[in-house]
Design a protein around this motif. Structure first.
Motif, short mmCIF file in Angstrom:
data_model
loop_
_atom_site.label_atom_id
_atom_site.label_comp_id
_atom_site.label_asym_id
_atom_site.label_seq_id
_atom_site.Cartn_x
_atom_site.Cartn_y
_atom_site.Cartn_z
N HIS A 22 14.13 -75.57 -21.35
CA HIS A 22 12.96 -74.69 -21.29
C HIS A 22 13.35 -73.23 -21.52
O HIS A 22 12.63 -72.50 -22.22
CB HIS A 22 12.25 -74.87 -19.95
N MET A 25 14.36 -72.79 -25.19
CA MET A 25 13.16 -72.91 -26.02
C MET A 25 12.39 -71.60 -26.01
O MET A 25 11.89 -71.13 -27.04
CB MET A 25 12.28 -74.04 -25.48
N ARG A 106 12.01 -80.71 -27.93
CA ARG A 106 12.56 -79.43 -27.47
C ARG A 106 13.99 -79.23 -27.95
O ARG A 106 14.35 -78.15 -28.45
CB ARG A 106 12.53 -79.36 -25.93
#
Length: 201
Positions: A22, A25, A106
């Motif tokens: 995360h 990303m 991702r």
């Protein structure tokens, strides 16, 4: 402090990888810090260094988590029989996973579009060489080689298939809303194989 069990250590490692996905990303690998990853994972920087040497090590582990199942299928496809058909199914599965599996999405988005370093180029080269070598072995099997178009060597066929899939991954990740990739995955892959083979199975 009590020593962590193996299960606890694996859970911590998994949470770090999840958090890193995360953070990378959102910020890109170069701009992300291990401190940000640690905060997102709810661990200390020391915990990160216990499991990983640096950001590239984390990225490698992220890639391995999504690559392993597909490499197993590619290995199965290389064991003779209807291996080209198996390989075709692996390619279709890879495109569908890209569209349907958020982790797979991702990690590949990070690899192709959020990783700005020389290490990234080296990783791309390493993955490409490995993939082309595996694909060439499959194409070189006698029952497969005779189905390739005239003057198309197993190495050329492997290179063409790899670059076609690479291009599909790279371009679709830029605007995933443009195409329903799961719906057209089989069409794209079967059309690609038509360009490699003299006739359908």
């Amino acid at each position: 402090m009590a020593r962590k069990t193996k299960v606890e250590a694996e859970a911590t490692r998994a949470s770090i990888l999840e958090a890193a996905e995360h953070v990378f990303m959102a910020k890109g690998v170069a701009r992300a810090s291990l401190e940000q990853v640690a905060r997102a994972a709810g661990v200390t920087r020391g915990a990160i260094y216990w499991h990983f040497r640096n950001k590239q090590d984390i990225l490698d582990a992220m890639l391995e988590r999504v690559r392993a199942p597909l490499w197993e299928m590619i290995a199965d496809a290389s064991r003779g029989g209807s291996s080209l058909n198996n390989l075709k199914e692996v390619c279709i599965l890879a495109l569908k996973k890209l569209a349907e599996d958020r982790r797979y999405f991702r990690v590949h988005y990070i690899l192709f579009h959020r990783n700005e370093s020389d290490q990234s180029l080296n990783k791309h080269r390493e993955l490409a060489e490995s993939a082309i070598t595996h694909l060439a072995r499959i194409m070189a099997l006698p029952e497969n080689r005779k189905r390739l178009r005239p003057h198309l060597t197993p190495e050329y066929a492997a290179y063409l298939l790899h670059t076609q899939m690479l291009g599909l991954f790279y371009d679709w990740l830029i605007t995933p809303e443009r195409w329903a990739l799961s719906d057209i995955a089989r069409l794209l892959v079967e059309t690609t194989f038509c360009g490699l083979l003299t006739e359908p199975e």
